[in-house]
Scaffold this motif. Structure first.
Motif, PDB file in Angstrom:
ATOM      1  N   ASP A  72      -8.184 -54.001   9.694  1.00  7.84           N
ATOM      2  CA  ASP A  72      -9.690 -54.038   8.683  1.00  7.84           C
ATOM      3  C   ASP A  72     -10.577 -54.973   9.234  1.00  7.84           C
ATOM      4  O   ASP A  72     -10.312 -55.752   9.966  1.00  7.84           O
ATOM      5  N   GLY A  73     -11.864 -54.542   9.417  1.00  4.92           N
ATOM      6  CA  GLY A  73     -12.857 -55.530   9.599  1.00  4.92           C
ATOM      7  C   GLY A  73     -14.189 -55.350   8.832  1.00  4.92           C
ATOM      8  O   GLY A  73     -14.321 -54.518   7.883  1.00  4.92           O
ATOM      9  N   ASN A  74     -14.977 -56.412   8.802  1.00  2.00           N
ATOM     10  CA  ASN A  74     -16.292 -56.271   7.956  1.00  2.00           C
ATOM     11  C   ASN A  74     -17.269 -56.226   8.998  1.00  2.00           C
ATOM     12  O   ASN A  74     -17.484 -57.188   9.863  1.00  2.00           O
ATOM     13  N   LEU A  75     -18.257 -55.331   8.641  1.00  2.00           N
ATOM     14  CA  LEU A  75     -19.447 -55.088   9.423  1.00  2.00           C
ATOM     15  C   LEU A  75     -20.607 -56.004   9.161  1.00  2.00           C
ATOM     16  O   LEU A  75     -20.918 -56.014   7.453  1.00  2.00           O
ATOM     17  N   ILE A  76     -20.999 -56.721  10.030  1.00  2.00           N
ATOM     18  CA  ILE A  76     -22.079 -57.571   9.803  1.00  2.00           C
ATOM     19  C   ILE A  76     -23.256 -57.222  10.588  1.00  2.00           C
ATOM     20  O   ILE A  76     -23.149 -56.639  11.774  1.00  2.00           O
ATOM     21  N   ALA A  77     -24.581 -57.013   9.959  1.00  2.00           N
ATOM     22  CA  ALA A  77     -25.667 -56.374  10.756  1.00  2.00           C
ATOM     23  C   ALA A  77     -26.958 -56.735   9.964  1.00  2.00           C
ATOM     24  O   ALA A  77     -26.976 -56.879   8.545  1.00  2.00           O
ATOM     25  N   ALA A  78     -28.192 -56.760  10.624  1.00  2.00           N
ATOM     26  CA  ALA A  78     -29.352 -56.507   9.843  1.00  2.00           C
ATOM     27  C   ALA A  78     -29.870 -54.957  10.070  1.00  2.00           C
ATOM     28  O   ALA A  78     -29.665 -54.598  11.140  1.00  2.00           O
ATOM     29  N   LEU A  79     -29.972 -54.498   8.812  1.00  2.00           N
ATOM     30  CA  LEU A  79     -30.689 -53.126   8.932  1.00  2.00           C
ATOM     31  C   LEU A  79     -32.056 -52.924   8.182  1.00  2.00           C
ATOM     32  O   LEU A  79     -32.431 -53.438   7.252  1.00  2.00           O
ATOM     33  N   ILE A  80     -32.940 -52.444   9.225  1.00  2.00           N
ATOM     34  CA  ILE A  80     -34.471 -52.547   8.860  1.00  2.00           C
ATOM     35  C   ILE A  80     -34.936 -51.212   8.777  1.00  2.00           C
ATOM     36  O   ILE A  80     -34.844 -50.373   9.544  1.00  2.00           O
ATOM     37  N   ASN A  81     -35.162 -50.718   7.386  1.00  2.00           N
ATOM     38  CA  ASN A  81     -35.742 -49.484   7.177  1.00  2.00           C
ATOM     39  C   ASN A  81     -37.265 -49.443   7.457  1.00  2.00           C
ATOM     40  O   ASN A  81     -38.125 -50.388   6.598  1.00  2.00           O
ATOM     41  N   THR A  82     -37.875 -48.804   8.584  1.00  2.00           N
ATOM     42  CA  THR A  82     -39.100 -48.804   8.923  1.00  2.00           C
ATOM     43  C   THR A  82     -40.065 -47.893   8.242  1.00  2.00           C
ATOM     44  O   THR A  82     -41.497 -47.594   8.691  1.00  2.00           O
ATOM     45  N   THR A  83     -39.532 -47.164   7.179  1.00  2.00           N
ATOM     46  CA  THR A  83     -40.340 -46.100   6.587  1.00  2.00           C
ATOM     47  C   THR A  83     -40.687 -46.805   5.169  1.00  2.00           C
ATOM     48  O   THR A  83     -40.370 -47.678   4.844  1.00  2.00           O
ATOM     49  N   ASP A  84     -41.610 -45.842   4.450  1.00  2.00           N
ATOM     50  CA  ASP A  84     -42.179 -46.139   3.095  1.00  2.00           C
ATOM     51  C   ASP A  84     -41.218 -45.512   2.287  1.00  2.00           C
ATOM     52  O   ASP A  84     -41.640 -44.959   1.156  1.00  2.00           O
ATOM     53  N   GLU A  85     -40.056 -45.005   2.582  1.00  2.00           N
ATOM     54  CA  GLU A  85     -39.133 -44.269   1.508  1.00  2.00           C
ATOM     55  C   GLU A  85     -37.900 -44.650   1.865  1.00  2.00           C
ATOM     56  O   GLU A  85     -37.481 -45.298   2.871  1.00  2.00           O
ATOM     57  N   SER A  86     -36.950 -44.895   0.766  1.00  2.00           N
ATOM     58  CA  SER A  86     -35.487 -45.160   0.895  1.00  2.00           C
ATOM     59  C   SER A  86     -34.721 -44.315   2.048  1.00  2.00           C
ATOM     60  O   SER A  86     -34.833 -43.200   1.829  1.00  2.00           O
ATOM     61  N   GLN A  87     -33.937 -44.833   2.806  1.00  2.00           N
ATOM     62  CA  GLN A  87     -33.445 -43.907   3.731  1.00  2.00           C
ATOM     63  C   GLN A  87     -31.837 -44.330   3.708  1.00  2.00           C
ATOM     64  O   GLN A  87     -31.279 -45.611   3.228  1.00  2.00           O
ATOM     65  N   THR A  88     -30.787 -43.706   4.252  1.00  2.00           N
ATOM     66  CA  THR A  88     -29.331 -43.810   3.904  1.00  2.00           C
ATOM     67  C   THR A  88     -28.850 -43.944   5.369  1.00  2.00           C
ATOM     68  O   THR A  88     -29.343 -43.134   6.444  1.00  2.00           O
ATOM     69  N   LEU A  89     -28.164 -45.019   5.926  1.00  2.00           N
ATOM     70  CA  LEU A  89     -27.520 -45.287   7.114  1.00  2.00           C
ATOM     71  C   LEU A  89     -26.105 -44.706   6.981  1.00  2.00           C
ATOM     72  O   LEU A  89     -25.381 -44.897   5.881  1.00  2.00           O
ATOM     73  N   ARG A  90     -25.683 -43.631   7.845  1.00  3.98           N
ATOM     74  CA  ARG A  90     -24.255 -43.073   7.835  1.00  3.98           C
ATOM     75  C   ARG A  90     -23.697 -43.852   8.996  1.00  3.98           C
ATOM     76  O   ARG A  90     -24.138 -43.614  10.160  1.00  3.98           O
ATOM     77  N   ILE A  91     -22.634 -44.260   8.852  1.00  7.11           N
ATOM     78  CA  ILE A  91     -21.754 -44.898   9.999  1.00  7.11           C
ATOM     79  C   ILE A  91     -20.400 -44.229   9.998  1.00  7.11           C
ATOM     80  O   ILE A  91     -19.495 -44.218   8.891  1.00  7.11           O
ATOM     81  N   GLU A  92     -19.977 -43.895  11.088  1.00  8.21           N
ATOM     82  CA  GLU A  92     -18.634 -43.430  11.385  1.00  8.21           C
ATOM     83  C   GLU A  92     -18.076 -44.200  12.299  1.00  8.21           C
ATOM     84  O   GLU A  92     -18.363 -44.860  13.255  1.00  8.21           O
ATOM     85  N   TYR A  93     -16.407 -44.452  11.873  1.00 10.01           N
ATOM     86  CA  TYR A  93     -15.872 -45.408  12.791  1.00 10.01           C
ATOM     87  C   TYR A  93     -14.165 -45.052  12.802  1.00 10.01           C
ATOM     88  O   TYR A  93     -13.974 -44.052  11.757  1.00 10.01           O
TER      89      TYR A  93
END
Length: 162
Positions: A71-92
């Motif tokens: 198991d692992g913990n994902l660490i990252a900075a996620l920056i939404n560049t739009t004026d609407e909420s967005q969803t990031l989908r990650i497959e691993y």
């Protein structure tokens, strides 16, 4: 009437100028044609930046795993560049997925104060290797990126070992 002395100076001057130009070009010519190292993009941190994943920019992504790499913990900075909420989908891993919602114009720093990292179960990647992860947001196709897997041997990563 020109003197013989003046006539012999011109060829010497031309020869000296040609030799000087050859020396200058010979010693600096390679630098004129080579790529400047400062123009090459790179990630100056432990993680990687994920290009072209959609309207959510992923910066300094890394996984902190247990010693078995289960198991692992994902660490990252996620920056939404739009004026609407967005969803990031990650497959691993073997088809595992995680989704993260990032508000309009928001920067979400996973693993920073007040923001937990995302637990990735069954990553099957030992620390010191990379694990393939697919990042996609918005209408973009997304991108497959090799993300570094680290352990808790560095003091600042120790709290993130699952």
């Amino acid at each position: 009437m020109k003197s013989r002395h003046a006539a012999s100076i011109a060829p010497r001057f031309i020869a000296a100028a040609a030799v000087g130009a050859a020396v200058i070009l010979g010693t600096s010519g390679c630098a004129m044609m080579s790529m400047q190292a400062t123009t090459i993009p790179y990630s100056p941190a432990d993680g990687v930046n994920v290009p072209d994943s959609g309207p959510i920019n992923v910066r300094n992504a890394l996984v902190v795993a247990d010693e078995k790499g289960t198991d692992g913990n994902l660490i990252a900075a996620l920056i939404n560049t739009t004026d609407e909420s967005q969803t990031l989908r990650i497959e691993y891993g073997d088809g595992e997925t995680a989704t993260i919602r990032v508000g309009a114009g928001e920067t979400l720093t996973l693993g920073a104060e007040g923001e937990d990292p995302v637990l990735l179960e069954d990553i099957d990647s030992l620390p010191g290797t990379t694990t393939p992860m697919y990042f996609q947001s918005g209408d973009e196709e997304g991108v497959l990126q090799q993300v570094p897997v680290l352990d808790g041997s560095l003091d600042y990563l120790a709290p993130f070992v699952p």
